[in-house]
Design a protein around this motif. Structure first.
Motif, PDB file in Angstrom:
ATOM      1  N   GLN A   1      -8.698   3.331  13.751  1.00 32.66           N
ATOM      2  CA  GLN A   1      -8.638   2.709  12.165  1.00 32.66           C
ATOM      3  C   GLN A   1      -9.893   2.023  11.942  1.00 32.66           C
ATOM      4  O   GLN A   1     -10.566   1.359  13.019  1.00 32.66           O
ATOM      5  N   PHE A   2     -10.253   2.100  10.713  1.00 27.65           N
ATOM      6  CA  PHE A   2     -11.358   1.318  10.316  1.00 27.65           C
ATOM      7  C   PHE A   2     -10.942  -0.040   9.803  1.00 27.65           C
ATOM      8  O   PHE A   2     -10.389  -0.272   8.611  1.00 27.65           O
TER       9      PHE A   2
ATOM     10  N   LYS B   1     -11.910  -3.969   8.609  1.00 29.85           N
ATOM     11  CA  LYS B   1     -13.275  -4.516   7.719  1.00 29.85           C
ATOM     12  C   LYS B   1     -14.866  -4.632   8.602  1.00 29.85           C
ATOM     13  O   LYS B   1     -14.750  -5.114   9.585  1.00 29.85           O
TER      14      LYS B   1
ATOM     15  N   GLN C   1     -12.785   7.387  -3.889  1.00 26.33           N
ATOM     16  CA  GLN C   1     -12.245   7.983  -2.828  1.00 26.33           C
ATOM     17  C   GLN C   1     -11.988   9.177  -3.057  1.00 26.33           C
ATOM     18  O   GLN C   1     -10.970   9.675  -2.566  1.00 26.33           O
TER      19      GLN C   1
ATOM     20  N   VAL D   1     -12.377   5.952   4.034  1.00 35.81           N
ATOM     21  CA  VAL D   1     -13.138   6.154   5.324  1.00 35.81           C
ATOM     22  C   VAL D   1     -12.354   6.609   6.425  1.00 35.81           C
ATOM     23  O   VAL D   1     -12.656   7.645   7.090  1.00 35.81           O
ATOM     24  N   ASP D   2     -11.018   6.076   6.720  1.00 37.52           N
ATOM     25  CA  ASP D   2     -10.165   6.799   7.650  1.00 37.52           C
ATOM     26  C   ASP D   2      -9.924   8.097   7.446  1.00 37.52           C
ATOM     27  O   ASP D   2      -9.672   8.881   8.337  1.00 37.52           O
ATOM     28  N   HIS D   3      -9.305   8.461   6.069  1.00 38.81           N
ATOM     29  CA  HIS D   3      -9.152   9.886   5.903  1.00 38.81           C
ATOM     30  C   HIS D   3     -10.249  11.011   5.907  1.00 38.81           C
ATOM     31  O   HIS D   3     -10.040  12.016   6.410  1.00 38.81           O
TER      32      HIS D   3
ATOM     33  N   ARG E   1     -16.876   0.763   6.621  1.00 40.73           N
ATOM     34  CA  ARG E   1     -15.934  -0.050   5.683  1.00 40.73           C
ATOM     35  C   ARG E   1     -16.768  -1.371   5.541  1.00 40.73           C
ATOM     36  O   ARG E   1     -17.222  -1.792   6.122  1.00 40.73           O
TER      37      ARG E   1
ATOM     38  N   THR F   1     -16.205  -2.252  10.329  1.00 45.60           N
ATOM     39  CA  THR F   1     -16.097  -1.115  11.297  1.00 45.60           C
ATOM     40  C   THR F   1     -17.264   0.169  10.750  1.00 45.60           C
ATOM     41  O   THR F   1     -17.237   0.409   9.667  1.00 45.60           O
TER      42      THR F   1
ATOM     43  N   HIS G   1     -14.613   2.191   1.299  1.00 46.12           N
ATOM     44  CA  HIS G   1     -13.364   1.550   1.158  1.00 46.12           C
ATOM     45  C   HIS G   1     -12.377   2.090   2.168  1.00 46.12           C
ATOM     46  O   HIS G   1     -12.335   3.428   2.449  1.00 46.12           O
ATOM     47  N   ALA G   2     -11.317   1.403   2.592  1.00 43.45           N
ATOM     48  CA  ALA G   2     -10.179   2.071   3.232  1.00 43.45           C
ATOM     49  C   ALA G   2      -9.182   2.414   1.590  1.00 43.45           C
ATOM     50  O   ALA G   2      -9.152   1.784   1.050  1.00 43.45           O
ATOM     51  N   PRO G   3      -8.497   3.488   2.013  1.00 43.07           N
ATOM     52  CA  PRO G   3      -8.169   4.312   3.117  1.00 43.07           C
ATOM     53  C   PRO G   3      -8.932   5.574   3.077  1.00 43.07           C
ATOM     54  O   PRO G   3      -9.111   6.677   4.070  1.00 43.07           O
TER      55      PRO G   3
END
Length: 468
Positions: A126-127, A129, A87, A113-115, A9, A131, A109-111
């Motif tokens: 959780q990612f 900034k 995304q 990278v998390d998804h 991220r 991470t 970006h989030a979300p």
């Protein structure tokens, strides 16, 4: 086929861009610095043999993060992938399937990278900034992955105050460049000279305050240029102060309306000004100061500072230490010692400029001390200027260029001697009145950094001297 995917991220970005476009938002300077310090260690976990591809969202903040990643991994190019900004997980995985590399580092970006991490791993921390998480893909992007390592984004707080200080120094250096150009365009204007010297002293004060943390090489290089110009312009400034005093004595009637002393001072000033401007041009001072401003636009810090940063408390502790030293020196000051008064004024002035320029870091309480410190240096300046005027009048009386106005110079010398006596007596009375309160304060607990500087803000103003 891609065997390892590193999801990243982007680092800490600015809240908005000048254009208003989300794509144009940049990393903050503290966010960039935090990544530059952290990422060599983070991406060193991949090993020396890995030659990754670096992919990035087209957003500026992601591209800037990818630049730091590329520098840390030795990657030569950065590929822009719209899927990372859109995304679009399906589009991204399809691109990953066709990638000709064993390792891809994707900055997004989030979300997103998390998804994506959750889809590949089932669950993932959780990612934040900055991470980064490395995921091994034994059966390729379409299969289930295995978390190889996870590194949380670096803390940026320790860099935020550093960024504020850097902006303060860069701003002061920029003002110095402007004042230099204005002085050289109108060297006959005493006010331009005064502002030029104030700008020099302001930058020097900041450099002296930052000396424990700034690289010695940069600090000494800049200090050498500034000190040389300040010393070289000192006599010209002294002549301006003397000329102002002479004009005042003519206006008050102490010197006759037909006195030739103002003209003699003007001629002497013209000669000294020409000599100083020639000196500046010979040294290429204007170009040197522009280089200095560019140099200070990127402060060079000592290794330990570059690795760990500095907190607001670090700056405040140094300010308090220096302030207390100045405060103690002021209460023990021998006002009849010209050299001691000069040093006390210089030190007080330096603290004034630091509090003025770095108030955002030092906090409101210390920033407000700037006004009181300025008042003290003005009072001491009036005393120093009167002594300087007397000494300069005595010296000029020995010069052939002042042969016809020696009697008037004697009037100036006597008048300034009386001014020195009056100011000294007044300050000594104030000092005597303040001593009992000082002793009482020393016995009591000290909730803050007080002393003469705070008291001065409440006292009646004394004679004001020109600030430098």
């Amino acid at each position: 086929m891609v065997k390892t995917l590193v999801l990243v991220r982007h680092g800490a970005p600015e809240a908005s861009s000048p254009t208003g476009s989300d794509l144009d938002r940049k990393l903050t300077s503290s966010g960039t610095r935090a990544l530059r310090v952290a990422y060599p260690r983070t991406f060193g976990l991949l090993g020396d043999e890995v030659r990754p591809l670096v992919w990035s969202s087209p957003a500026i903040r992601a591209l800037e993060t990818a630049d730091v990643v590329a520098a840390a991994t030795g990657a030569e190019d950065i590929e822009v992938h719209q899927s990372l900004y859109a995304q679009d997980i399906s589009a991204f995985l399809a691109e990953l399937e066709t990638a000709d590399a064993l390792c891809v580092i994707a900055v997004g970006h989030a979300p997103f990278v998390d998804h994506l991490a959750t889809r590949l791993l089932g669950v993932c921390p959780q990612f934040g900034k900055g991470t980064a998480a490395a995921i091994d893909l034994p059966t390729g992007p379409s299969g289930r992955g295995v978390l190889r390592w996870y590194v949380a984004g670096p803390e940026v707080a320790s860099w935020e105050e550093l960024a504020l200080v850097e902006r303060g120094v860069a701003g002061a250096a920029g003002v110095l460049t402007d004042c230099t150009e204005e002085f050289l365009s109108s060297p006959d204007d005493p006010e331009k000279l005064l502002q030029f010297r104030i700008a020099i002293r302001r930058v020097r004060s900041l450099l002296q305050f930052l000396a424990p943390w700034q690289s010695k090489k940069q600090n000494r290089r800049c200090e050498h240029v500034l000190k040389e110009l300040q010393v070289a312009s000192a006599h010209l400034r002294a002549l301006d102060i003397l000329s102002e005093t002479v004009a005042g004595l003519v206006e008050s009637g102490e010197l006759g309306e037909n006195s030739l002393l103002p003209m003699a001072c003007a001629k002497e000033r013209s000669l000294e000004c020409g000599s100083f401007v020639t000196h500046m041009r010979k040294l290429h001072a204007a170009k040197d100061l522009k280089r200095l401003a560019r140099d200070l636009g990127q402060l060079s810090w000592k290794t330990r500072v570059a690795e760990k940063g500095l907190t607001a408390e670090d700056f405040r502790e140094r300010f308090d230490t220096l302030f207390n030293e100045v405060d103690e020196d002021l209460f023990g000051l021998d006002l009849r010692d010209g050299d001691a008064v000069y040093v006390a004024r210089r030190d007080t002035k330096e603290m004034h400029y630091v509090a003025e320029r770095l108030g955002d870091v030092l906090g409101a309480e210390r920033a407000q001390m700037s006004e009181a410190l300025d008042e003290i240096q003005r009072e001491l300046g009036a005393l120093s200027d009167a002594r300087s005027n007397k000494q300069l009048a005595d010296e000029c009386a020995k010069s052939p260029r002042f042969r016809g106005v020696r009697a008037d110079l004697g009037v100036v010398a006597r008048d300034q001697a009386e001014v020195v006596s009056a100011i000294t007596s007044g300050l000594e009375r104030r000092e005597s009145d303040a001593r009992p309160a000082k002793k009482k304060a020393e016995k009591a607990p000290k909730p803050g950094k007080a002393g003469k500087a705070e008291k001065a803000a409440k006292d009646d103003k004394g004679d004001e001297a020109e600030e430098e």
